[in-house]
Design an enzyme around this catalytic site. Structure first.
Site, short mmCIF file in Angstrom:
data_model
loop_
_atom_site.label_atom_id
_atom_site.label_comp_id
_atom_site.label_asym_id
_atom_site.label_seq_id
_atom_site.Cartn_x
_atom_site.Cartn_y
_atom_site.Cartn_z
N SER A 87 3.77 -4.45 -7.40
CA SER A 87 3.26 -4.54 -6.04
C SER A 87 3.29 -6.00 -5.56
O SER A 87 3.67 -6.29 -4.42
CB SER A 87 1.83 -4.00 -5.98
OG SER A 87 1.29 -4.17 -4.69
N TRP A 120 6.85 -6.99 -4.91
CA TRP A 120 7.35 -6.39 -3.68
C TRP A 120 7.09 -7.32 -2.49
O TRP A 120 7.88 -7.38 -1.55
CB TRP A 120 6.66 -5.04 -3.44
CG TRP A 120 7.05 -4.35 -2.17
CD1 TRP A 120 8.11 -3.53 -1.96
CD2 TRP A 120 6.36 -4.43 -0.91
NE1 TRP A 120 8.14 -3.10 -0.65
CE2 TRP A 120 7.08 -3.63 0.01
CE3 TRP A 120 5.21 -5.09 -0.47
CZ2 TRP A 120 6.69 -3.47 1.34
CZ3 TRP A 120 4.82 -4.93 0.85
CH2 TRP A 120 5.55 -4.13 1.74
N HIS A 121 5.97 -8.06 -2.55
CA HIS A 121 5.62 -8.92 -1.42
C HIS A 121 6.52 -10.15 -1.32
O HIS A 121 6.62 -10.75 -0.24
CB HIS A 121 4.16 -9.38 -1.54
CG HIS A 121 3.17 -8.30 -1.19
ND1 HIS A 121 2.76 -7.35 -2.10
CD2 HIS A 121 2.53 -8.00 -0.02
CE1 HIS A 121 1.90 -6.53 -1.52
NE2 HIS A 121 1.75 -6.89 -0.26
N GLY A 122 7.17 -10.54 -2.40
CA GLY A 122 8.04 -11.71 -2.31
C GLY A 122 8.63 -12.06 -3.67
O GLY A 122 8.01 -11.81 -4.71
#
Length: 470
Positions: A317, A320-322
């Site tokens: 997770s 996924w953000h960066g």
């Protein structure tokens, strides 16, 4: 083009809504699709062909998969589609990250082309995956019309900043949403859009300027007060930015007759990290639960494997953000607290009052946001150390009255739903049932917020798009 830009608010949106409401229902999806292609092409004209190409392949792969008679052959098409989508995401978003880390670890000099990141790629990749997986699982039949599938993927209100809408949540609305074309639905959508716009440009942008001012300071110029002000400012900036964009998407969806799922529900009144993730980025959490956590075994495994699953889900997770280590560590931070709550911390928080549990959870979240905000982990470590060092020596840090006022509003709105009565009032504001007087109040409030937001956009030379990494 973003929702909070003058180009979108003054030109694109009015023209789109005028045409959308003038044409008969059977042409509305075509208008949405053309507008979505134009919207995306405005910021990334080259990448629109990547999306169109992959959605073309996905549509026919999934349709062929649904026609297969054996589970084995269906699985083969599923794997091809998943590899296509995740491979695209890996190429554009993560290749450079892995090459840089391999070079740093092994001392190699692998040369790799710096690839520009298509905006919103993480969102439409996840939505493409929900389509193929939902059809494979038999949750919903595949769409028969290719252009309807393109509309689902490219639907511009949620294309670049979410919410992540799973295929089966919206499949029926793509072809049949006429019952939602009511005046109250559109008024509710207008009000929610304007609330989201106000969250973004009035609160998030003002607080973001203060956060940037602190995080740009050199390490020796930051004391404990500065570190906390920077962390708190960013904590509210990211919440009102993200939830503001989600509100704008949900509001636009309602105006067009779509019902998008809720994405943020007062996360800063959470009494545990577990509760926080039921309130923060709800559609991402649901995606991770349904398409990763449960396939890993979910709760139906041994205790050790359960903890392993939680850590894996939150590491991914964060990633996924960066494509950066600070996002991975931020994910690990939250995953660790989720495991600790399963071990003992959750019981302690339940036994305490919410006047203890909510501030404790908030401090954990604020500290985590420092990791999320700073790609430079050394800088993040310095800020966190300063936060807890109680060093109040002089610094070059200063706050202004605008920040104090906006921060007070941010605290008020963040904690507004902490009581059941105020939460019920909030639900009514976001609902679609209006009294005659309520309709006028909603209209006046929406118009006022819209024009105040426009004045902020014009006056402030600060309107970042935090989602550019996603």
């Amino acid at each position: 083009m973003t929702f909070s830009s003058i180009t979108f608010l003054i030109y694109f949106l009015p023209v789109f809504l005028l045409i959308y409401h003038l044409v008969p229902h059977k042409f509305k999806n075509a208008i949405i699709l053309l507008a979505s292609i134009f919207f995306y092409s405005w910021g990334g004209p080259k990448f629109i062909f990547v999306i169109l190409g992959t959605t073309f392949l996905d549509f026919f792969l999934v349709r062929t998969m649904s026609e297969q008679k054996t589970k084995k052959s269906k699985m083969a098409y599923l794997v091809v589609s998943v590899l296509l989508n995740t491979g695209l995401l890996f190429y554009f978003k993560y290749c450079n990250f892995f090459i840089e880390n391999i070079n740093a670890l092994l001392g190699t000099e692998i040369v790799w082309l710096k690839v520009a990141l298509p905006i919103g790629i993480s969102f439409y990749t996840f939505e493409s995956l929900t389509y193929v997986v939902d059809v494979y699982r038999g949750v919903h039949k595949p769409l028969k019309n290719f252009w309807h599938y393109q509309t689902y993927i490219l639907l511009f209100p949620k294309l670049i900043a979410g919410p992540i809408i799973r295929y089966h949540d919206i499949a029926d609305q793509i072809t049949n949403r006429e019952k939602n074309y009511t005046a109250d639905m559109k008024l509710s959508g207008f009000l929610i859009f304007c609330i989201g716009l106000g969250k973004k440009v009035i609160l998030a942008n003002t607080l973001g300027m203060q956060a940037d001012a602190v995080f740009k300071l050199e390490a020796d110029q930051i004391n404990t007060a500065a570190a906390w002000v920077g962390a708190i400012a960013y904590t509210f900036q990211i919440y009102f930015d993200f939830s503001g964009y989600s509100d704008m998407a949900i509001g636009l969806g309602k105006i067009m007759g779509f019902k998008f799922p809720e994405n943020f529900r007062n996360p800063y009144i959470s009494a545990s990290i577990t509760e926080f993730w039921r309130r923060w980025h709800i559609t991402l959490g649901a995606w991770m639960k349904n398409y990763l956590y449960i396939p890993l075994g979910g709760n139906q495994v041994t205790t050790v494997k359960l903890y392993r699953n939680l850590i894996i889900v939150f590491l991914l997770s964060g990633f996924w953000h960066g494509a950066s280590w600070n996002f991975i560590i931020w994910g690990a931070w939250h995953g660790t607290f989720l495991v600790l709550e399963r071990l003992f911390l959750g019981k302690l928080l339940q036994k305490s009052t919410k006047f203890v549990a909510i501030p404790f959870t908030f401090i954990v979240v604020v500290t985590g946001w420092v990791l999320f905000r700073n790609e430079d982990l050394t800088k993040a470590t310095v800020v966190i150390t300063k936060m807890y060092s109680f060093n109040f020596e002089a610094s070059k840090f200063a706050i202004n009255n605008d920040f104090i006022f906006m921060c007070s509003l941010a605290v008020l709105f963040s904690l507004f739903a902490v009581l059941s009565k105020t939460e019920a009032l909030q639900d009514k504001i976001y609902g679609i049932q209006f009294t005659p007087g309520g309709r006028w109040l909603a209209l006046v409030t929406g118009v006022a917020l819209f024009y105040i937001s426009l004045s902020f956009i014009s006056a402030l030379n600060f309107n970042p798009f935090i989602y550019f990494r996603f």
